[in-house]
Design an enzyme around this catalytic site. Structure first.
Site, PDB file in Angstrom:
ATOM      1  N   ASP A   1       0.895  -1.349  -0.056  1.00  0.00           N
ATOM      2  CA  ASP A   1       0.098  -0.065  -0.096  1.00  0.00           C
ATOM      3  C   ASP A   1       0.971   1.258   0.147  1.00  0.00           C
ATOM      4  O   ASP A   1       2.179   1.104   0.258  1.00  0.00           O
ATOM      5  CB  ASP A   1      -1.006  -0.013   1.216  1.00  0.00           C
TER       6      ASP A   1
ATOM      7  N   GLU B   1     -10.636   7.379   4.650  1.00  0.00           N
ATOM      8  CA  GLU B   1      -9.183   6.891   5.686  1.00  0.00           C
ATOM      9  C   GLU B   1      -9.081   7.401   6.920  1.00  0.00           C
ATOM     10  O   GLU B   1     -10.302   7.612   7.547  1.00  0.00           O
ATOM     11  CB  GLU B   1      -8.010   7.089   4.905  1.00  0.00           C
TER      12      GLU B   1
HETATM   13  C1  BGC Z   1      -5.141   3.052   0.743  1.00  0.00           C
HETATM   14  C2  BGC Z   1      -5.219   1.910  -0.325  1.00  0.00           C
HETATM   15  C3  BGC Z   1      -5.424   2.444  -1.768  1.00  0.00           C
HETATM   16  C4  BGC Z   1      -4.251   3.296  -2.139  1.00  0.00           C
HETATM   17  C5  BGC Z   1      -4.326   3.786  -3.650  1.00  0.00           C
HETATM   18  C6  BGC Z   1      -3.930   3.966   0.280  1.00  0.00           C
HETATM   19  O1  BGC Z   1      -4.105   5.178   0.991  1.00  0.00           O
HETATM   20  O2  BGC Z   1      -4.630   2.677   1.731  1.00  0.00           O
HETATM   21  O3  BGC Z   1      -6.640   1.240  -0.143  1.00  0.00           O
HETATM   22  O4  BGC Z   1      -5.604   1.473  -2.563  1.00  0.00           O
HETATM   23  O5  BGC Z   1      -4.096   4.540  -1.113  1.00  0.00           O
HETATM   24  O6  BGC Z   1      -5.169   4.976  -3.745  1.00  0.00           O
END
Ligand code: BGC
Length: 631
Positions: free
Chosen positions: A325, A519
């Site tokens: 990630d 998030e």
């Molecule tokens: C997230 C992921 C996501 C990635 C790409 C990260 O901040 O935790 O779930 O796929 O960003 O956007």
């Protein structure tokens, strides 16, 4: 210590020096030339032959690659970090992504298609012509793209409990992605939210591993397709592993409270609860899995050889590639060189850097030269990445052109149906719902009534979503109510200030809820309704006989002290662009079939609520998981 040299005759020292110099020079020269000056492969090289098997093509291609070219394939780069388009072919970059909000200048479906096609075209200019894989988070439709169909966020799909519907939603999402030239989706989420204070609760289907496994597999099936020559879209189940059971106030990120935090290191819980959904999607044919930004005990997942090499690739027999990630590998200790070594040796195959690819390639190439990473490990990683690329038909596909499916009528109709099935009726007294034709006058109010940004939530055009009314082609919940109500009088005032108080409406509909977030920015010690929304509900009660409260939110909200005062309550989650699906249920055009995909807590002391539905203090939640009234 060098005194022994004095004993060796000078000409001999000189000769040894020359030999060392020449060998080292040759070594440097050959390593640079290995990538720059290798001849292009013949046009009939086996890897270019679509009639051969994936394995045959992969082995042929791998045998032609320099170390630098292999390491380039392991780099996943955020598109805004590519300052010079030619770097895509020069470094042979394996993957490019739009972090949510990483949009093209021309932020339209055409702009997205041209951007993705442009990167692919550039990647094909490299010596071996390996196409780059472009990835996005299309976690509720192709949400980055204005004009795309925005489906309910996963929590709403979880409320439908409908496997066939989820497969259809994923299929439609895949069609919109493909039409813009994007073949990689960082979805579905298999996280199991045990604590509604977590800002990513809505990205998950449910807290129930069984339902999550079924819907996750359906989502993979819908995206990838079954029994066809090529996968439609490469799905990426995430986040491996333990996301949802992090402890409150243990985030490793100073801005957050629980996201990017610590999962208790109970192996039993991981095995019994968190692994089964991953087994299901792997069985379904998932060819890429993303590891989370969380820490298990004191080990960051992206550096855990036990979890990635032994459990995921070994025990679960996962044959696809593991992607880390955002910046996750670099959160491992020891600086960028050491972190890349640890992550890759732990089993990460493609590293979401996501910024500096030059440094990454240099570090990993020298790690191999120094023996810190074995060539076999690099070959294994690249073999996995290339296998997914061939399985996807990336080398054989025509460039995307036709955009007619983006936001198409049939996709919007499917989204509307998904919204209706996701609505959960939690309370219905005095026969308030469904609204019948005898009701002639309805008042609508609330922050989320006429706010497409709120009803769509985070990951919509911008990472954090946009509060407001702005999405092309979308229908607000208010508009949906107007459309379905026909000739019933609908009065709307966002704040619930209805001037004509001499008239009392038969029904008031308060559409209230959470402003968008994503998030850790959505971590919230007490998710609840705002004072403004509560005041609006009160005002509506003064000017309407019965009041229906419609909660638009990414999670259950703490409402215990207010619910008594409301006649009816429905949870509609984050329905997306098709607000009319909510009206379909309110007016009884569609049955109420939705049930809670996670328990609705009565208060914060009950948190977390374990995946088996038991609250922290053992008391009963306000509503248990799978609660939902039928009318
Ligand atoms: C997230 C992921 C996501 C990635 C790409 C990260 O901040 O935790 O779930 O796929 O960003 O956007």
């Amino acid at each position: 210590m060098w005194s022994f040299l004095r004993k060796i005759p000078t000409p001999l020292v000189f000769s040894i020096g020359m030999v060392v110099f020449l060998v080292y020079g040759w070594f440097l020269y050959s390593s640079i030339m290995s990538s720059l000056d290798l001849p292009p492969p013949p046009s009939d090289a086996p890897y270019r032959n679509s009639a051969l098997s994936v394995d045959e093509r992969v082995e042929d291609l791998l045998s032609r690659m320099s170390l630098e070219e292999k390491v380039g394939q392991m780099a996943l780069v955020e598109k805004n970090s590519i300052k010079n388009l030619a770097d895509v072919s020069e470094f042979g970059i394996g993957g490019i992504l739009s972090g949510a909000g990483g949009k093209p200048e021309n932020n339209t479906p055409e702009g997205w298609r041209d951007m993705a096609n442009g990167f692919v075209k550039e990647s094909k200019r490299s010596r071996l012509g390996i196409p780059v894989l472009y990835g996005v988070d299309a976690n509720h439709g192709h949400g980055n793209v204005p004009g795309a169909t925005i489906f309910p966020h996963s929590i709403g799909l979880g409320a439908t409990g409908n496997v066939a519907l989820v497969e259809a939603v994923a299929k439609a999402t895949g069609a919109e992605l493909r039409s813009t030239g994007i073949l990689w989706n960082y979805a579905p989420s298999l996280d199991l939210p045990e604590d509604i204070r977590w800002g990513r609760t809505y990205e998950a289907f449910s807290s129930d591993p069984a339902l999550t496994g079924q819907l996750g597999a359906a989502f993979v099936r819908g995206l990838q397709g079954k029994d066809q020559k090529h996968l439609g879209i490469l799905a990426t189940p995430k986040h491996f592993i333990g996301l949802g059971s992090m402890e409150w106030d243990k985030s490793m990120n100073n801005n957050f409270r629980i996201d990017q935090g610590v999962t208790p290191d109970s192996e039993r819980n991981l095995r019994d609860v968190y692994l089964p959904p991953f087994s299901e999607v792997i069985e379904e044919g998932a060819l890429s899995v993303m590891v989370g930004l969380n820490t298990w005990g004191d080990t960051k997942i992206s550096g855990s050889s036990f979890l990635i090499n032994d459990v995921l690739k070994g025990e679960l027999n996962f044959k696809g590639f593991v992607v880390s990630d955002w910046y996750g590998v670099y959160e491992l200790p020891g600086g960028h060189y050491q972190a890349a070594v640890t992550g890759i040796n732990a089993g990460v195959d493609m590293v979401m850097l996501p910024f500096n690819y030059r440094e990454f390639v240099e570090n990993v190439v020298s790690a191999v030269r120094r023996g810190d990473i074995s060539e076999e490990r690099i070959d294994d990683a690249v073999r996995r990445i290339l296998s997914a690329k061939f399985a996807l038909g990336l080398f054989d596909r025509a460039t995307a052109a036709d955009l007619s499916v983006v936001g198409s009528e049939s996709h919007r109709a499917l989204a509307r149906e998904a919204v209706a099935q996701s609505v959960v009726l939690l309370k219905n007294e005095r026969g308030t719902l469904p609204l019948t034709k005898e009701v002639r006058h309805i008042r609508v109010a609330g922050s989320a009534a006429d706010n497409i940004g709120m009803q769509s939530g985070g990951w919509t055009v911008e990472w954090q979503g946009i509060d407001g009314n702005w999405l092309p082609g979308a229908t607000s919940i208010l508009q949906g109510i107007r459309d379905v109500a026909g000739d019933i009088e609908i009065e709307f005032d966002k704040d619930g200030n209805f001037n004509d108080v001499s008239r009392v409406a038969e029904v008031g509909i308060a559409v209230v809820g959470e402003a968008p977030y994503a998030e850790g920015w959505g971590d919230n010690p007490s998710p609840s309704l705002s004072d403004e929304d509560l005041a609006i509900i009160k005002r509506l009660q003064e000017t309407s006989n019965q009041v229906v409260v419609v909660i638009v939110s990414g999670r259950p909200l703490l409402i215990t002290e207010h619910i008594e005062e409301w006649d009816a309550l429905v949870a509609v989650w984050l329905p997306g662009s098709e607000g009319a699906g909510v009206a379909d249920v309110l007016f009884g055009r569609k049955p109420t079939t939705g049930t809670l995909p996670l328990a609705w807590p009565a208060n914060a002391q009950q948190l977390p609520i374990a995946s088996d539905g038991v609250t922290k203090d053992g008391s009963s939640p306000l509503f248990p998981r799978y609660f939902g009234l039928k009318i």
